[in-house]
Design an enzyme around this catalytic site. Structure first.
Site, PDB file in Angstrom:
ATOM      1  N   ILE A   1       1.080  -1.228  -0.060  1.00  0.00           N
ATOM      2  CA  ILE A   1       0.071   0.065  -0.106  1.00  0.00           C
ATOM      3  C   ILE A   1       0.896   1.188   0.176  1.00  0.00           C
TER       4      ILE A   1
ATOM      5  N   THR B   1      -6.165  -1.485  10.455  1.00  0.00           N
ATOM      6  CA  THR B   1      -7.201  -2.625   9.758  1.00  0.00           C
ATOM      7  C   THR B   1      -8.387  -2.718  10.319  1.00  0.00           C
ATOM      8  N   ASP B   2      -9.224  -3.353   9.538  1.00  0.00           N
ATOM      9  CA  ASP B   2     -10.668  -3.582  10.230  1.00  0.00           C
ATOM     10  C   ASP B   2     -10.474  -4.878  11.067  1.00  0.00           C
ATOM     11  N   GLU B   3      -9.263  -5.600  11.028  1.00  0.00           N
ATOM     12  CA  GLU B   3      -9.162  -7.116  11.882  1.00  0.00           C
ATOM     13  C   GLU B   3      -9.271  -6.513  13.101  1.00  0.00           C
TER      14      GLU B   3
ATOM     15  N   ARG C   1     -14.672 -11.522   3.078  1.00  0.00           N
ATOM     16  CA  ARG C   1     -13.799 -10.037   3.391  1.00  0.00           C
ATOM     17  C   ARG C   1     -14.288  -9.364   2.510  1.00  0.00           C
TER      18      ARG C   1
ATOM     19  N   PHE D   1       2.365   3.901   7.443  1.00  0.00           N
ATOM     20  CA  PHE D   1       2.198   2.436   6.968  1.00  0.00           C
ATOM     21  C   PHE D   1       2.918   1.178   7.380  1.00  0.00           C
TER      22      PHE D   1
ATOM     23  N   LYS E   1      -0.455 -12.892  -0.087  1.00  0.00           N
ATOM     24  CA  LYS E   1      -1.905 -12.612   0.221  1.00  0.00           C
ATOM     25  C   LYS E   1      -2.679 -13.187  -0.810  1.00  0.00           C
TER      26      LYS E   1
ATOM     27  N   TYR F   1      -1.276 -10.673  14.463  1.00  0.00           N
ATOM     28  CA  TYR F   1      -1.330  -9.432  13.843  1.00  0.00           C
ATOM     29  C   TYR F   1      -2.265  -8.319  14.106  1.00  0.00           C
TER      30      TYR F   1
ATOM     31  N   VAL G   1      -7.204 -23.009  -0.651  1.00  0.00           N
ATOM     32  CA  VAL G   1      -8.205 -22.295  -0.049  1.00  0.00           C
ATOM     33  C   VAL G   1      -8.570 -22.823   1.570  1.00  0.00           C
ATOM     34  N   TYR G   2      -8.275 -22.021   2.597  1.00  0.00           N
ATOM     35  CA  TYR G   2      -8.292 -22.359   3.815  1.00  0.00           C
ATOM     36  C   TYR G   2      -9.785 -22.543   4.233  1.00  0.00           C
TER      37      TYR G   2
ATOM     38  N   ASN H   1      -7.102  -5.021   1.015  1.00  0.00           N
ATOM     39  CA  ASN H   1      -6.686  -4.155  -0.280  1.00  0.00           C
ATOM     40  C   ASN H   1      -6.370  -5.195  -1.096  1.00  0.00           C
TER      41      ASN H   1
ATOM     42  N   LYS I   1      -1.751  -4.742  16.052  1.00  0.00           N
ATOM     43  CA  LYS I   1      -2.398  -3.393  15.188  1.00  0.00           C
ATOM     44  C   LYS I   1      -3.227  -2.755  16.091  1.00  0.00           C
TER      45      LYS I   1
ATOM     46  N   GLU J   1       4.424  -5.147  10.266  1.00  0.00           N
ATOM     47  CA  GLU J   1       4.400  -6.479   9.617  1.00  0.00           C
ATOM     48  C   GLU J   1       2.717  -6.673   9.424  1.00  0.00           C
TER      49      GLU J   1
HETATM   50  P1  NAD Z   1       3.265  -4.800   3.577  1.00  0.00           P
HETATM   51  O1  NAD Z   1       3.804  -5.882   4.426  1.00  0.00           O
HETATM   52  O2  NAD Z   1       3.226  -4.953   2.009  1.00  0.00           O
HETATM   53  O3  NAD Z   1       4.616  -3.635   3.515  1.00  0.00           O
HETATM   54  C1  NAD Z   1       5.021  -3.257   4.900  1.00  0.00           C
HETATM   55  C2  NAD Z   1       6.144  -2.275   4.767  1.00  0.00           C
HETATM   56  O4  NAD Z   1       6.786  -1.859   6.007  1.00  0.00           O
HETATM   57  C3  NAD Z   1       7.433  -3.057   4.024  1.00  0.00           C
HETATM   58  O5  NAD Z   1       7.944  -2.066   2.851  1.00  0.00           O
HETATM   59  C4  NAD Z   1       8.193  -3.212   5.048  1.00  0.00           C
HETATM   60  O6  NAD Z   1       9.638  -3.427   4.714  1.00  0.00           O
HETATM   61  C5  NAD Z   1       8.083  -1.933   6.167  1.00  0.00           C
HETATM   62  N1  NAD Z   1       8.507  -2.149   7.289  1.00  0.00           N
HETATM   63  C6  NAD Z   1       8.131  -3.227   8.092  1.00  0.00           C
HETATM   64  N2  NAD Z   1       8.822  -3.359   9.594  1.00  0.00           N
HETATM   65  C7  NAD Z   1       9.228  -1.855   9.363  1.00  0.00           C
HETATM   66  C8  NAD Z   1      10.206  -1.164  10.429  1.00  0.00           C
HETATM   67  N3  NAD Z   1      10.136  -1.738  11.734  1.00  0.00           N
HETATM   68  N4  NAD Z   1      10.469  -0.125  10.163  1.00  0.00           N
HETATM   69  C9  NAD Z   1      10.153   0.540   8.867  1.00  0.00           C
HETATM   70  N5  NAD Z   1       9.623  -0.164   7.766  1.00  0.00           N
HETATM   71  C10 NAD Z   1       9.136  -1.597   8.224  1.00  0.00           C
HETATM   72  O7  NAD Z   1       2.324  -4.093   4.065  1.00  0.00           O
HETATM   73  P2  NAD Z   1       1.059  -3.359   3.464  1.00  0.00           P
HETATM   74  O8  NAD Z   1      -0.037  -4.387   2.808  1.00  0.00           O
HETATM   75  O9  NAD Z   1       1.600  -2.438   2.596  1.00  0.00           O
HETATM   76  O10 NAD Z   1       0.313  -2.633   4.642  1.00  0.00           O
HETATM   77  C11 NAD Z   1       0.482  -1.343   4.918  1.00  0.00           C
HETATM   78  C12 NAD Z   1      -0.211  -0.885   6.289  1.00  0.00           C
HETATM   79  O11 NAD Z   1      -1.631  -1.013   5.908  1.00  0.00           O
HETATM   80  C13 NAD Z   1       0.074  -1.886   7.465  1.00  0.00           C
HETATM   81  O12 NAD Z   1       0.066  -1.210   8.482  1.00  0.00           O
HETATM   82  C14 NAD Z   1      -1.204  -2.818   7.655  1.00  0.00           C
HETATM   83  O13 NAD Z   1      -1.449  -3.228   8.744  1.00  0.00           O
HETATM   84  C15 NAD Z   1      -2.230  -1.893   7.074  1.00  0.00           C
HETATM   85  N6  NAD Z   1      -3.209  -2.476   6.287  1.00  0.00           N
HETATM   86  C16 NAD Z   1      -3.053  -3.274   5.320  1.00  0.00           C
HETATM   87  C17 NAD Z   1      -4.335  -4.055   4.609  1.00  0.00           C
HETATM   88  C18 NAD Z   1      -3.877  -4.982   3.432  1.00  0.00           C
HETATM   89  O14 NAD Z   1      -5.034  -5.766   2.770  1.00  0.00           O
HETATM   90  N7  NAD Z   1      -2.696  -5.021   2.946  1.00  0.00           N
HETATM   91  C19 NAD Z   1      -5.374  -3.912   5.119  1.00  0.00           C
HETATM   92  C20 NAD Z   1      -5.640  -3.022   6.136  1.00  0.00           C
HETATM   93  C21 NAD Z   1      -4.512  -2.460   6.722  1.00  0.00           C
HETATM   94  P1  TYD Z   2      -5.078 -12.705   3.473  1.00  0.00           P
HETATM   95  O1  TYD Z   2      -4.736 -12.136   2.068  1.00  0.00           O
HETATM   96  O2  TYD Z   2      -3.934 -13.124   4.149  1.00  0.00           O
HETATM   97  O3  TYD Z   2      -5.814 -11.412   4.117  1.00  0.00           O
HETATM   98  P2  TYD Z   2      -6.324 -11.461   5.774  1.00  0.00           P
HETATM   99  O4  TYD Z   2      -5.950 -12.618   6.523  1.00  0.00           O
HETATM  100  O5  TYD Z   2      -5.601 -10.212   6.347  1.00  0.00           O
HETATM  101  O6  TYD Z   2      -7.821 -11.047   5.383  1.00  0.00           O
HETATM  102  O7  TYD Z   2      -6.323 -13.481   3.416  1.00  0.00           O
HETATM  103  C1  TYD Z   2      -7.635 -13.118   2.946  1.00  0.00           C
HETATM  104  C2  TYD Z   2      -8.536 -14.526   3.083  1.00  0.00           C
HETATM  105  O8  TYD Z   2      -8.035 -15.482   2.251  1.00  0.00           O
HETATM  106  C3  TYD Z   2      -8.444 -14.979   4.399  1.00  0.00           C
HETATM  107  O9  TYD Z   2      -9.817 -15.239   4.965  1.00  0.00           O
HETATM  108  C4  TYD Z   2      -7.597 -15.973   4.432  1.00  0.00           C
HETATM  109  C5  TYD Z   2      -7.783 -16.716   3.085  1.00  0.00           C
HETATM  110  N1  TYD Z   2      -6.639 -17.317   2.398  1.00  0.00           N
HETATM  111  C6  TYD Z   2      -6.796 -18.491   2.002  1.00  0.00           C
HETATM  112  O10 TYD Z   2      -7.915 -19.362   1.966  1.00  0.00           O
HETATM  113  N2  TYD Z   2      -5.759 -19.124   1.432  1.00  0.00           N
HETATM  114  C7  TYD Z   2      -4.374 -18.690   1.554  1.00  0.00           C
HETATM  115  O11 TYD Z   2      -3.523 -19.011   0.856  1.00  0.00           O
HETATM  116  C8  TYD Z   2      -4.122 -17.053   1.815  1.00  0.00           C
HETATM  117  C9  TYD Z   2      -2.940 -16.612   1.988  1.00  0.00           C
HETATM  118  C10 TYD Z   2      -5.514 -16.532   2.443  1.00  0.00           C
END
Ligand code: NAD
Ligand code: TYD
Length: 359
Positions: free
Chosen positions: A14, A135-137, A225, A82, A200, A161, A217-218, A191, A165, A85
């Site tokens: 993101i 996150t919504d989680e 979602r 952003f 993901k 996780y 698929v789990y 996202n 958060k 982990e």
């Molecule tokens: P991502 O895992 O793709 O990227 C995380 C980034 O943070 C990476 O570039 C990593 O190198 C960096 N990072 C990790 N630890 C660090 C540290 N200690 N110091 C500096 N940089 C560090 O994550 P994302 O999917 O881009 O998510 C970004 C944010 O959005 C996160 O806070 C996540 O919780 C939140 N979020 C993500 C989703 C999603 O669907 N991906 C949904 C809701 C919220």
């Molecule tokens: P994920 O992309 O890991 O996001 P989150 O757990 O943060 O929602 O997973 C999205 C959904 O897909 C979640 O319900 C778990 C499921 N999933 C699978 O079924 N198989 C997979 O290999 C992965 C990675 C996720």
């Protein structure tokens, strides 16, 4: 204050989408602090290589001295956090890094920001913002007929996780209430879009399907979602930053509740058209229900009426159309995917899926 913002985690999924959008839509300078963990990838930002408005710094948000130095050097008018982990499955196998970055890292970033905020002029304090991306989680799991999460839903995180958060959100809120730090929190749903790490669901399924590998698929695949296109998420963050009410939380959702099996079947149908398999075999025949994720939340759903009513934001992309665009992006960028799927990631596949897909 000059038009300079500090983004953390801007080499992740993101974050890099946000950085690319920001640089193309604003005139200011963006300092990008990223530790470059397995999830950070500077190739995402290759287009900015010679752009002096993007300053990349490799480092940890928990490194107080580094953050202090960056704040005093650049004097940003906003910080957008952003860095995290972000993968639930990884947090189940090893929660320690989640506590380090999401909890301690956010805490230290807040402490450095608090000192910086106290040091700037009163005029600059009025416009400064600290926006925390969450996150919504944090709200836990919904039953099939429960109303969607609002900003008032109680926190009930299930995974390490989500718990980390939730802790970071509480800290951010406390820094507003206790120290008057002008914070904002956005809590968004899942996202999808370009540059998402193929651990993901959506990029993993695309990457496996084009290689004819099983699609894991789990459980029963009926977990729900709410899918949000990453570009829509970035526009919500920009709006919250510019016009959001200080101290508030805004939920951001895609209005696209879908079961995991529906998502994977849609990917398979689109791939059947874009990249048919040999002998007319269907991609969906690769779907394999595997052992469920421990503590797997059943359903997430976001009520985004607050950000819609207050800031006029709504998602601009329909899931079915933007999913097709996303798949086309991954098909064009298979070299990006292959580059990412190296070393550490392969080890991860074996740890998480064992023999089931690690062939
Ligand atoms: P991502 O895992 O793709 O990227 C995380 C980034 O943070 C990476 O570039 C990593 O190198 C960096 N990072 C990790 N630890 C660090 C540290 N200690 N110091 C500096 N940089 C560090 O994550 P994302 O999917 O881009 O998510 C970004 C944010 O959005 C996160 O806070 C996540 O919780 C939140 N979020 C993500 C989703 C999603 O669907 N991906 C949904 C809701 C919220
Ligand atoms: P994920 O992309 O890991 O996001 P989150 O757990 O943060 O929602 O997973 C999205 C959904 O897909 C979640 O319900 C778990 C499921 N999933 C699978 O079924 N198989 C997979 O290999 C992965 C990675 C996720």
């Amino acid at each position: 204050m000059k038009d300079i913002v500090l983004v953390t985690g801007g080499a992740g999924f993101i974050g890099s989408n946000f950085v690319l959008d920001w640089i193309s839509e604003s005139r200011g300078t963006l300092v990008n602090l990223d530790k470059l963990t397995y999830a950070g990838n500077l190739r995402n930002l290759a287009a900015l290589e010679n752009d002096p408005r993007h300053i990349f710094v490799r480092g940890d948000i928990a490194d107080t001295l580094l953050v202090q130095q960056l704040l005093s050097q650049w004097q940003p008018r906003a910080i957008i956090n952003f860095a995290a982990e972000s993968h639930v499955d990884r947090s189940i196998h090893g929660p320690q890094d989640f506590v380090h970055t999401n909890i301690n890292g956010t805490f230290r970033l807040l402490e450095a920001t608090r000192a910086y905020y106290a040091s700037v002029s009163e005029k600059d304090r009025r416009t400064f913002r600290f926006l925390h991306v969450s996150t919504d989680e944090v709200y836990g799991s919904l039953g099939p007929n429960d109303p969607a999460f609002t900003e008032k839903s109680p926190y009930a995180p299930s995974s390490p996780y989500a718990a980390s958060k939730a802790a970071s959100d509480h800290l951010v809120r406390a820094y507003h209430h206790t120290y008057g730090l002008p914070t904002l929190i956005t809590n968004c749903s899942n996202n999808y879009g370009p540059y998402q790490f193929p651990e993901k669901l959506i990029p993993l399924m695309i990457s496996n399907a084009v290689k004819g590998k099983p699609l894991p698929v789990y459980g029963d695949g009926q977990n729900i979602r709410d899918w949000l296109y990453v570009g829509d998420h970035c526009s919500a963050i920009r709006l919250a930053l510019e016009r959001g009410r200080v101290g508030e939380t805004y939920n951001v959702g895609g209005n696209s509740e879908t079961t995991n099996l529906e998502v994977v079947n849609s990917i398979c149908r689109i791939l059947d058209e874009l990249q048919p398999r040999d002998f007319g075999a269907r991609h969906a025949s690769l779907i394999k229900l595997i052992q469920d994720r421990p503590g797997h939340d059943r359903r997430y759903a976001i009520d985004a009426s607050k950000i819609r009513n207050e800031l006029g934001w709504q998602p601009g992309h329909r899931f079915d159309l933007a999913l097709g665009d996303t798949i086309r992006w991954y098909l064009r960028q298979m070299s990006w995917v292959e580059n990412v799927i190296s070393g550490e990631y392969r080890n991860w596949m074996e740890l998480n899926y064992g023999q089931q897909v690690a062939t």
